[in-house]
Scaffold this motif. Structure first.
Motif, PDB file in Angstrom:
ATOM      1  N   LEU A 293       0.839  -1.201   0.000  1.00 37.76           N
ATOM      2  CA  LEU A 293       0.000   0.000   0.000  1.00 37.76           C
ATOM      3  C   LEU A 293       0.868   1.244   0.000  1.00 37.76           C
ATOM      4  N   TRP A 346      -8.893  -4.424   7.436  1.00 34.06           N
ATOM      5  CA  TRP A 346      -8.884  -3.021   7.034  1.00 34.06           C
ATOM      6  C   TRP A 346      -8.276  -2.872   5.646  1.00 34.06           C
ATOM      7  N   ILE A 347      -7.172  -3.605   5.403  1.00 31.63           N
ATOM      8  CA  ILE A 347      -6.556  -3.550   4.075  1.00 31.63           C
ATOM      9  C   ILE A 347      -7.552  -4.020   3.018  1.00 31.63           C
ATOM     10  N   ARG A 350     -10.239  -1.419   2.463  1.00 29.32           N
ATOM     11  CA  ARG A 350      -9.695  -0.236   1.830  1.00 29.32           C
ATOM     12  C   ARG A 350      -9.423  -0.462   0.357  1.00 29.32           C
ATOM     13  N   LYS A 351      -8.987  -1.675   0.075  1.00 24.92           N
ATOM     14  CA  LYS A 351      -8.510  -1.964  -1.273  1.00 24.92           C
ATOM     15  C   LYS A 351      -9.277  -3.157  -1.801  1.00 24.92           C
TER      16      LYS A 351
END
Lengths: 357, 272
Positions: A293, A346-347, A350-351
């Motif tokens: 990221l 969360w990653i 987010r993505k």
């Protein structure tokens, strides 16, 4: 006006080497700070600065301070450092090799194989001839774990290699099958285990750096460092592999050699890591993802950054594991999973599309 | 005044041969013996299983007996460590021993003689005369032996856990078998040592007259309704006649000074 809708020049979005170099520097500073805290903090009230001062001024250091600092905290800090780096780099290498963001030492069966080795040693160790058991001593479990991890990877490699070509897809799938087999073997042994052995299995399975000692560190660290030393040889090839195997071959990469080097170096690192610390999860998968990221997928920066951040995170988790419930300790696997799980989610959120590649 | 005290302490010191004043105890029986010898004030730490008497619970908890932390132990600055035979891991015990803090391992033998021997070892380690406590506990064991002689032996089974209906029971060389013997019962399960998961058929074959369990909250305990609905257990004479006994775990299995009382209570419960 129109320019805003045009694709931005490659140089602007593609070349991230300057921010990446800055990040590497920042991670190095962070690692040094964490290492210092790791030496300074613990259940016992012993300050390395005071001990250093006493040593410089020629005063005598008490046995207690010497043991806590040099026989407990220092080998533990170094062990955490090497294991964190080894696990994170292994994760990054496997993800690059398999071109699959979910690849992790746990997925390709290395951890399961090493786990089977360790469980066998705990449960069946007492049945060994006394001479062998005495010679192996405390190291019976680590040795068995290391062998278990290696045997699994060698099987995997044989299964996936036909006519000199290793199929990455077969390796990934066979890894899942071998992991299932190893877990089944572990399950059989667990039913054979008595109550005391079961308690040992639980503590071992959650992972801990509590058993760190100079002897263990000196026996396992060279193997992990050898595995880590292969990483610089892999960076260019892994970058080329991102384009596909055929493209990598046309770029002059010896794909078959790279696959063998990557998988064997990972097996060495992870086998040795599991051998001395048990199953520590999530470092291999969360660290490379977080870094991609920030600095993108270029392995020239991703691999060293993974080593630095992996070591830092594992040291931080260990500091928490041994201070939260002091004078008792928590298994470190609980901390890495508690922190790693939410970060990974969360990653993902987010993505989106990370796993749909 | 303060100097006088220091002086007195210096003079008194050689008389009490280096009595350790910061003792860490790892093993519930050992902490009970220490307390029964009136030495609780010398304790500075305990393992997770040491919870009796209640005043001990306020001491720092070092975690599970078999997974002690070396730095955790040293952080309490002990000058004596009393450790059960099970205390570990060995790496921790070796590291602690390398600091020259005396580590005294106390033997574990699940018999009346074993309890008396443990009291002697703990008393010796603490430089306290164990004879009065030994005599008191021995008297209780003698009374227990008389009570035991009044009844024919029963066949009993000790159930450690029953997760998902899968029974883990005690074989030979366990504290559970030890307490069954002291209470005048035979272990209905033979042929394995330690605690093992056993099959339903082994339970019906064993046909125990009595079931003994630890009383606790959570999913380990078996309620009477669970026993009735468990295919194998419901066939045993124990469940049929309602001879099911639940007692507090560390009291029942501790093998400390309270053991004769626990065995007597178990014996009475069996013959109620």
């Amino acid at each position: 006006m129109i320019a805003a809708f045009l694709p931005r020049p490659l140089a602007a979005s593609g070349d991230r080497s300057r921010p990446a170099q800055l990040l590497l520097l920042a991670l190095l500073v962070l690692l040094l700070l964490t290492s210092a805290v790791s030496l300074a903090v613990g259940a016992a009230d012993v300050s390395p600065l005071n001990v250093l001062g006493a040593w410089l001024s020629g005063e005598e250091i008490s046995i207690r301070e010497r043991v806590i600092l040099f026989d407990i905290r220092l080998p533990r800090m170094l062990t955490g450092l090497v294991i964190g780096a080894a696990l994170a780099v292994s994760g990054a290498v496997l993800q690059g090799l398999f071109r699959n963001p979910l690849a992790d030492p746990g997925l390709v069966g290395i951890s399961a194989g090493a786990g089977l080795g360790a469980v066998s040693a705990i449960v069946l160790g007492s049945a060994l001839p006394a001479t062998i058991a005495a010679a192996a001593g405390f190291y019976l479990v680590p040795i068995a774990a290391f062998l278990g991890g290696w045997v699994t990877v060698l099987c995997l490699y044989r299964i996936a290699t036909r006519a000199g070509q290793t199929s990455v897809a077969t390796m990934l799938l066979a890894g899942i099958a071998l992991a299932a087999l190893a877990s089944a073997g572990t399950g059989v042994l667990v039913t054979l285990a008595d109550d005391a052995q079961l308690r040992d299995l639980t503590f071992w399975g959650l992972g801990s750096l509590a058993g760190a000692s100079w002897v263990k560190l000196l026996s396992a660290a060279p193997i992990m460092l050898a595995g880590l030393a292969c990483a610089p040889l892999l960076t260019r090839a892994l970058n080329a592999l991102a384009l596909g195997e055929a493209a990598a071959m046309h770029l002059g990469i010896s794909v078959q050699r790279i696959k063998a080097l990557a998988i064997l170096s990972v097996a060495a690192s992870v086998g040795a890591a599991v051998a001395i610390s048990g199953g520590i999860g999530f470092v291999g998968i969360v660290v490379p993802h977080l870094l991609r990221l920030a600095i993108g997928p270029d392995h020239r920066f991703l691999l060293p950054a993974s080593a630095l951040l992996g070591a830092t995170l594992l040291l931080a988790a260990d500091i928490a594991a041994r201070t939260i419930v002091a004078p008792a300790e928590l298994p470190i696997g609980i901390i890495t999973a508690l922190v790693g799980g939410p970060v990974f989610l969360w990653i993902l959120l987010r993505k989106r599309g990370l796993v749909d590649v | 005044m303060r100097y006088a005290i220091v002086l007195a302490a210096c003079l008194a010191a050689p008389l009490q041969v280096a009595a350790q004043e910061r003792v860490v105890v790892a093993g519930s029986a050992l902490s009970e013996i220490t307390a029964a010898l009136g030495q609780t004030h010398r304790l500075v730490g305990r393992d997770q299983t040491s919870t009796y008497p209640a005043e001990i619970e306020a001491l720092p908890d070092l975690g599970y007996l078999r997974a002690l932390s070396a730095e955790g132990l040293l952080s309490l600055n002990p000058d004596l460590i009393l450790a059960d035979a099970d205390a570990g891991p060995p790496e921790t015990m070796d590291l602690v021993a390398s600091t020259e803090i005396p580590v005294v391992r106390i033997t574990a033998d699940f018999t009346a003689e074993g309890v008396i021997e443990r009291i002697a070892e703990v008393g010796q380690a603490l430089s306290v005369d164990p004879a009065p406590l030994q005599a008191e506990v021995q008297a209780s064991f003698d009374a227990l032996a008389e009570a035991r002689a009044a009844h024919p032996p029963l066949r009993a089974m000790f159930i450690l856990t029953a997760q998902g209906g899968q029974i883990t029971a005690a074989g030979s060389d366990t504290a559970a078998e030890g307490i069954l013997h002291l209470a005048g019962a035979q272990n209905a399960l033979q042929g394995f040592s330690g605690y093992r998961q056993i099959t339903d058929e082994a339970i019906t074959n064993a046909a125990p007259d009595v079931l003994v369990m630890m009383e606790r909250t959570g999913d380990h305990s078996l309620e009477d309704a669970d026993l009735q609905s468990h295919a194998a257990l419901s066939l045993t004479p124990a469940v049929r006649d309602g001879r099911v006994i639940r007692m507090e775990g560390s009291y029942l299995l501790g093998f400390g000074p309270r053991t004769p009382d626990a065995a007597l209570q178990l014996l009475h419960a069996m013959w109620e």
